[in-house]
Design a protein around this motif. Sequence first.
Motif, mmCIF file in Angstrom:
data_model
loop_
_atom_site.group_PDB
_atom_site.id
_atom_site.type_symbol
_atom_site.label_atom_id
_atom_site.label_comp_id
_atom_site.label_asym_id
_atom_site.label_seq_id
_atom_site.Cartn_x
_atom_site.Cartn_y
_atom_site.Cartn_z
ATOM 1 N N LEU A 107 0.805 -1.218 0.000
ATOM 2 C CA LEU A 107 0.000 0.000 0.000
ATOM 3 C C LEU A 107 0.840 1.272 0.000
ATOM 4 O O LEU A 107 0.569 2.191 -0.789
ATOM 5 N N PRO A 108 1.895 1.405 0.843
ATOM 6 C CA PRO A 108 2.709 2.625 0.777
ATOM 7 C C PRO A 108 3.381 2.835 -0.584
ATOM 8 O O PRO A 108 3.545 3.967 -1.026
ATOM 9 N N LEU A 109 3.772 1.730 -1.247
ATOM 10 C CA LEU A 109 4.460 1.864 -2.526
ATOM 11 C C LEU A 109 3.520 2.268 -3.657
ATOM 12 O O LEU A 109 3.946 2.933 -4.599
ATOM 13 N N VAL A 110 2.256 1.845 -3.585
ATOM 14 C CA VAL A 110 1.303 2.224 -4.636
ATOM 15 C C VAL A 110 0.453 3.418 -4.231
ATOM 16 O O VAL A 110 -0.420 3.834 -4.989
ATOM 17 N N ARG A 111 0.706 3.969 -3.030
ATOM 18 C CA ARG A 111 -0.083 5.107 -2.565
ATOM 19 C C ARG A 111 -0.052 6.295 -3.526
ATOM 20 O O ARG A 111 -1.094 6.912 -3.776
ATOM 21 N N PRO A 112 1.117 6.670 -4.102
ATOM 22 C CA PRO A 112 1.103 7.785 -5.061
ATOM 23 C C PRO A 112 0.183 7.525 -6.251
ATOM 24 O O PRO A 112 -0.504 8.434 -6.718
ATOM 25 N N ALA A 113 0.166 6.284 -6.758
ATOM 26 C CA ALA A 113 -0.721 5.961 -7.878
ATOM 27 C C ALA A 113 -2.176 6.049 -7.456
ATOM 28 O O ALA A 113 -3.028 6.546 -8.211
ATOM 29 N N LEU A 114 -2.480 5.585 -6.244
ATOM 30 C CA LEU A 114 -3.849 5.667 -5.744
ATOM 31 C C LEU A 114 -4.293 7.127 -5.601
ATOM 32 O O LEU A 114 -5.401 7.495 -6.008
ATOM 33 N N MET A 115 -3.420 7.955 -5.045
ATOM 34 C CA MET A 115 -3.762 9.364 -4.859
ATOM 35 C C MET A 115 -3.923 10.060 -6.205
ATOM 36 O O MET A 115 -4.812 10.899 -6.380
ATOM 37 N N SER A 116 -3.051 9.725 -7.147
ATOM 38 C CA SER A 116 -3.138 10.347 -8.470
ATOM 39 C C SER A 116 -4.452 9.985 -9.144
ATOM 40 O O SER A 116 -5.154 10.856 -9.685
ATOM 41 N N ALA A 117 -4.825 8.706 -9.111
ATOM 42 C CA ALA A 117 -6.088 8.282 -9.713
ATOM 43 C C ALA A 117 -7.268 8.953 -9.019
ATOM 44 O O ALA A 117 -8.201 9.435 -9.679
ATOM 45 N N ALA A 118 -7.226 9.018 -7.678
ATOM 46 C CA ALA A 118 -8.329 9.622 -6.926
ATOM 47 C C ALA A 118 -8.492 11.095 -7.271
ATOM 48 O O ALA A 118 -9.613 11.578 -7.502
ATOM 49 N N LEU A 119 -7.391 11.831 -7.342
ATOM 50 C CA LEU A 119 -7.465 13.264 -7.594
ATOM 51 C C LEU A 119 -7.887 13.567 -9.030
ATOM 52 O O LEU A 119 -8.642 14.509 -9.281
ATOM 53 N N LEU A 120 -7.407 12.767 -9.981
ATOM 54 C CA LEU A 120 -7.806 12.977 -11.373
ATOM 55 C C LEU A 120 -9.301 12.717 -11.555
ATOM 56 O O LEU A 120 -9.999 13.476 -12.237
ATOM 57 N N ILE A 121 -9.797 11.645 -10.946
ATOM 58 C CA ILE A 121 -11.229 11.338 -11.049
ATOM 59 C C ILE A 121 -12.047 12.425 -10.358
ATOM 60 O O ILE A 121 -13.075 12.877 -10.885
ATOM 61 N N PHE A 122 -11.592 12.864 -9.189
ATOM 62 C CA PHE A 122 -12.305 13.914 -8.455
ATOM 63 C C PHE A 122 -12.400 15.188 -9.284
ATOM 64 O O PHE A 122 -13.471 15.797 -9.395
ATOM 65 N N ALA A 123 -11.275 15.598 -9.903
ATOM 66 C CA ALA A 123 -11.274 16.819 -10.713
ATOM 67 C C ALA A 123 -12.187 16.689 -11.920
ATOM 68 O O ALA A 123 -12.903 17.640 -12.274
ATOM 69 N N ASP A 124 -12.190 15.534 -12.571
ATOM 70 C CA ASP A 124 -13.068 15.331 -13.721
ATOM 71 C C ASP A 124 -14.537 15.357 -13.308
ATOM 72 O O ASP A 124 -15.397 15.901 -14.025
ATOM 73 N N CYS A 125 -14.854 14.772 -12.164
ATOM 74 C CA CYS A 125 -16.245 14.741 -11.702
ATOM 75 C C CYS A 125 -16.754 16.136 -11.362
ATOM 76 O O CYS A 125 -17.944 16.425 -11.526
#
Length: 609
Positions: free
Chosen positions: A233-251
Amino acid sequence: MPLSVETPHHLKPDWWLRVRHSIAVSRHEPANVIAFILAVCFAYLILAPVISILLDAIFVHSGDAGRTHQDEGAFTLYYLTRAFMSRMSQIILWTPLYNTLAIALGTVACSLTLGVTLAWLINRTNMAGRRWFASALIVPFMLPSWTFAMAWTTIFKNRTIGGQPGWLEALGFHTPNWLAYGFFPIVVILILHYTPLVILIVGNALTRLDVQMEDCARILGAPRRTIAFSIILPLVRPALMSAALLIFADCIGEFAVPYILGLPVNYDTLSTGLYRSLDSRQNGVAAVLAAVIMIIGVITLLIDMHMMREARRFVTVGGKGNMDRQTSLGKFRVIAASIPMAFMLIAMVIPLITLFLSTIMTLPGRFTLSNFTFDYWIGHHLTTVALRNGILFTPEFWQATWNTIFIVGIASLCSGILGLLVGYAVTRCSFRGVSGFLRHITFMPYLVPGIAFAAAFLSLFAVARGPIPALYGTPILLIIALIAEKMPFASRSGIAAMTQLGKEPEEAARIAGASWFTRMRKIIVPIQAGPLATGILLPFISGIKGVSLFIILAVPSTDVLTTYSLRLLDYNYDQAANAVVFMIALIAWFGTLLIQRISGTHLAQGLES
C-alpha cells in the motif's frame, strides 16, 4: 562637449551580456521568435478568458444596473453576495456544490475499490484470461461517459418527465425516481466510466513493484495483512492518490451525465447550475459558479502534480526477473475471471446493446418482431413532428456530422502542429522564462474543467473587443476554443518528443545552408511524425465525444453531433438521440484504437508519462 566612451565589455553587467548573447543567438535560432509569438497567442487564448470570467463576477453586467443599483461596468459584490449569502444561495451554490462533492467523493471511493481489485487480479494473479481483460477493460474509458447515461434512461426512465417510458416501465415495473434519476445513477455511471482509469494507473504501479520486498517480509514471517498494508500500500499510494485526484477533478466539471440524469428531478450540480445560469442570462452568477469550479479543479490538480513529484521517492530497485511474479489462485482462477467479466457486461456490452436496440424499437420495452424497425435510421415520413426521416436521411444530422468533422478536424490539426511548435520552442528557446511560461500556459486548460473553460471563452468572445469581433455563434469560436482546450495533450506530446531529439541533425542542416522551413519540413516533421499524429488524433477523438465546451458555445447553426443528440433528447426523440450517441461511441472507440496503432503505444503508456 565630453566624448562618449563605451563601457568596456568586461565591465558590463551580466544580465546585459546575457541579453546581447540571446539576441545574437536569436538571429540564427528562430525558436526564440516562435516562443515569444506562441506565448503571446496562448496568453490571449488561455489566460485572457480565465481572467475575463473572473472579472465578470465583480463587474455589473448589461441589464443588471437596476437590480444592483449601479452603473453597467461598475465594481460590485452583488453576484458574489447573491451566490454565497443571499436567500437564493442555497439553490444557486450550496446545494449544487454539495451534490457535486457527494458525486465526486462517491465516485472516487467506489472506483478505487473496484479498480484496485481488478488491477490486482489482472497484474498480480494468474486469473484466467487476464491478458485479454487487460485490454478489454479499458474500453469503457474510451466511450463518452454519457453513453452510459443514455442507456440508463432507456432502461430505467419513468413517467416523471413524460415522453416515452423506459423499458422496465413499459414491461410493467415502476422505477422510483431515486433509481431513474439523481445521485444514485449518476454515481453508478461515473464509476463504470472511471474504474478503467484506476486499473490503468494502479496496474502500472503494481507491474513496476519489486516483489523482493514481499519475499523478504514472507521469509521473516510477516502475515499477508502486514505485507499488504505495510509494504504494498505505501508503494502504490502515489498511484492511488493520483487516480483519486484525477477522477475527483473530472467529476467536478462533469456536465453531460448530470444534465441527462439530474435535471429531470432538479438535481443540480455546479456544472448544470452554470449552464442554467447562462441559459437564463444570469452571467454574473454564472461567472461565480465558473470561478468556484475552476478553483476546485486547480487545487485538486495542483495536489496531483505535487503527489506525482512525491512519487519519485517511492522507487524500488530490483531484478527485472522478479517483477512478473503472480499469486496463484489455484482452482479459483476461473471463478475470479467472473468479476472482470461482470464489469465488462455492465460497463460496455449491456449499454451498447441497449443503445442499439432502442434505436430499432417503435415502442420501448416491447420485444416482439413486429416492434423492431430501422425507421429511425433509414425511414421516411415518420409520425414525429420535427423528425420526418431517419437520422441517415435527415439533413440536420449530416450538417452536425460535417460541423463535427470540420470544427474538430481543423482544431485538432492546428493543435497537433502548434503542439509540435511548442515542443520545439520550449526545448530550443534560450530565454528560460519564456519557455517556462509557454510550458505552463499550454498545460493550464487541463487545470480548468471544460464547462468553466467554455464559460470563460463565452465571456471573452461574446462581444467585440478592440480589433477582435464578436465570435459567438460562429465556427471560429468553437475552433479556437477547442484548440486552446486540447493544447495540454498536444503540447505534452510535442515537448516529450522534442526533448528526445538532439540538436545535431538540425545544426548539421543549418551549417549546410538549409533554411528553418527546410529543416522543419525535411528533418523535424519526418522524425516526429508519430508524436505529431498522436497530437492530432488524440484531440480529434477527445473533441468528437466532448460535450461541455460545445453545449455552452454552440448554437443550432453550429451544432455538432454531441449537441445535436442532446437537442433530440430534449425533444423526447429518444430513438434518434440514441442512434446519434451510438455513432459517436463507435467513432470514439475506433478512433482510440487508431491512435494506438499509429503511435505504437497503449493507452496505459500514455498515462505513465
